[in-house]
Design a protein around this motif. Structure first.
Motif: not given
Length: 44
Positions: A2-5, A8-11, A14-17
């Protein structure tokens, strides 16, 4: 994935806004969409 996946993989841990908006139909054929983003990198 998914797009959110992908985000999350890229960051990693670190949970970015962020905001994710889907557009299924634009107002008229050939319409363009402008996307603006700002990023900052802090040296640690």
């Amino acid at each position: 994935m998914t797009a959110w996946g992908v985000v999350r993989t890229a960051f990693g841990d670190h949970d970015v806004p962020s905001t994710l908006m889907g557009v299924t139909v634009l107002g008229y054929d050939g319409q363009l969409v402008e996307i603006e983003a700002t990023a900052a990198v802090l040296d640690s």
